[in-house]
Motif scaffolding. Structure first.
Motif, PDB file in Angstrom:
ATOM      1  N   LEU A  26      25.366  54.428  21.373  1.00 42.00           N
ATOM      2  CA  LEU A  26      25.846  55.803  21.191  1.00 42.00           C
ATOM      3  C   LEU A  26      25.549  56.357  19.803  1.00 42.00           C
ATOM      4  N   GLU A  27      25.240  55.476  18.838  1.00 43.74           N
ATOM      5  CA  GLU A  27      24.910  55.969  17.499  1.00 43.74           C
ATOM      6  C   GLU A  27      23.514  56.587  17.440  1.00 43.74           C
ATOM      7  N   ASP A  28      22.716  56.366  18.481  1.00 38.50           N
ATOM      8  CA  ASP A  28      21.351  56.896  18.493  1.00 38.50           C
ATOM      9  C   ASP A  28      21.313  58.330  18.990  1.00 38.50           C
ATOM     10  N   ILE A  29      22.109  59.181  18.386  1.00 39.72           N
ATOM     11  CA  ILE A  29      22.059  60.604  18.689  1.00 39.72           C
ATOM     12  C   ILE A  29      21.957  61.339  17.368  1.00 39.72           C
ATOM     13  N   THR A  30      21.139  62.370  17.318  1.00 44.10           N
ATOM     14  CA  THR A  30      20.901  63.051  16.057  1.00 44.10           C
ATOM     15  C   THR A  30      22.019  64.032  15.734  1.00 44.10           C
ATOM     16  N   LEU A  31      22.140  64.354  14.457  1.00 46.64           N
ATOM     17  CA  LEU A  31      23.121  65.358  14.029  1.00 46.64           C
ATOM     18  C   LEU A  31      22.821  66.699  14.684  1.00 46.64           C
ATOM     19  N   ARG A  32      21.547  67.008  14.817  1.00 46.12           N
ATOM     20  CA  ARG A  32      21.162  68.274  15.446  1.00 46.12           C
ATOM     21  C   ARG A  32      21.587  68.312  16.909  1.00 46.12           C
TER      22      ARG A  32
END
Length: 290
Positions: A26-32
């Motif tokens: 789940l950490e593999d999501i960008t801030l954008r």
């Protein structure tokens, strides 16, 4: 080149956002991506139950609509109408990048026909993650994704892949991966290969070797779990598949094939490195037995 400032962005105004989501971690999501998912009016999700877990983890409350392969054509027009009326919509799938072996291309096509702005929000992809860590040549590669389930169509595609000189990538379920490895070895010979399993998850694993060694490794296990990304090395002058029995090769090719004897012989002769006339004679001789 300096990065643009956050205020210098194209994420303003009505648009269809193609948002990549994690393939496991789940950490593999960008801030954008997180910001877009919060700001849009609607999220079109392949499976709303699956996407809700991601949204809940980041306290995002944007409303959702289900959009999957069975209703995409019907719902695409409704979503495009919302964007034309001034709303912004994000498209997500269960994991990875929409439209890459996942639903979405019908919606994107409908949006572009109506002049809707389509904005990619890049991120996780099993294809790129697998290739980057495989250690096989990546200066050029071919992405095939999932193969059809019918044997004849599978064999036709794999036969077409055989002469490619660059790495190609296939997706497969854990229950069918050993069948795929066997088919590949039969048609291509024993090529270098890397199998990526459970990418970005706790039990992520890369099996490196050849098609046969990977198949033996999996065969020694009680079961195989996790979606599989298989990278296969390209053909070389020394990697042509051995022809131990031309008749057996022809029989396999004839199973489920709808090609004419001439076309079938041409493709087989090219793959096996044999004269077309010799292969054609075998096709005609054996076609009555199949």
């Amino acid at each position: 080149m300096p990065f643009p400032s956050p205020s210098d962005r194209q994420d303003d105004g009505p648009a269809l956002y193609i948002v990549s989501t994690p393939i496991g971690n789940l950490e593999d999501i960008t801030l954008r991506a997180l910001r877009v998912l919060k700001e849009v009016s609607l999220i079109a999700a392949e499976d709303t139950r699956h996407t809700r877990k991601l949204l809940s983890a980041y306290e995002i409350t944007t409303r959702m609509m289900a959009l999957h392969e069975h209703n995409e054509e019907e719902r695409a027009s409704r979503i495009v109408a919302k964007i034309l009326a001034g709303e912004s919509v994000a498209l997500v799938t269960d994991a990875g990048t929409p439209c890459i072996s996942d639903p979405g291309y019908r919606l994107v096509s409908a949006a572009t026909r109506e002049g809707v702005r389509v904005v990619p929000v890049p991120g996780a992809s099993a294809l790129l993650a697998g290739l980057a860590a495989a250690g096989l040549p990546t200066d050029a590669f071919h992405y095939q994704g999932f193969l059809p389930k019918k044997q004849g169509k599978r064999r036709d595609i794999l036969t077409a892949l055989a002469p490619l000189s660059h790495t190609f990538v296939l997706y497969e379920s854990p229950s069918r991966i050993q069948r795929l490895l066997g088919e590949l070895e039969s048609i291509l010979g024993d090529r270098p290969a890397v199998l990526a399993r459970e990418l970005t998850k706790r039990h992520e694993e890369f099996l490196r070797g050849t098609l046969s060694t990977i198949a033996r490794d999996l065969g020694a296990r009680p079961s195989v779990k996790g979606e599989c990304t298989l990278m296969v090395g390209g053909a070389t002058e020394t990697a042509a598949p051995p022809v131990a029995d031309l008749d057996e090769e022809v029989r396999r090719a004839l199973e489920g094939s709808e090609e004419s004897p001439s076309r079938l012989a041409k493709s087989l002769a090219k793959r096996l490195g044999l004269p077309k006339g010799e292969v054609y004679d075998a096709v005609v001789r054996l076609s009555g037995d199949t």
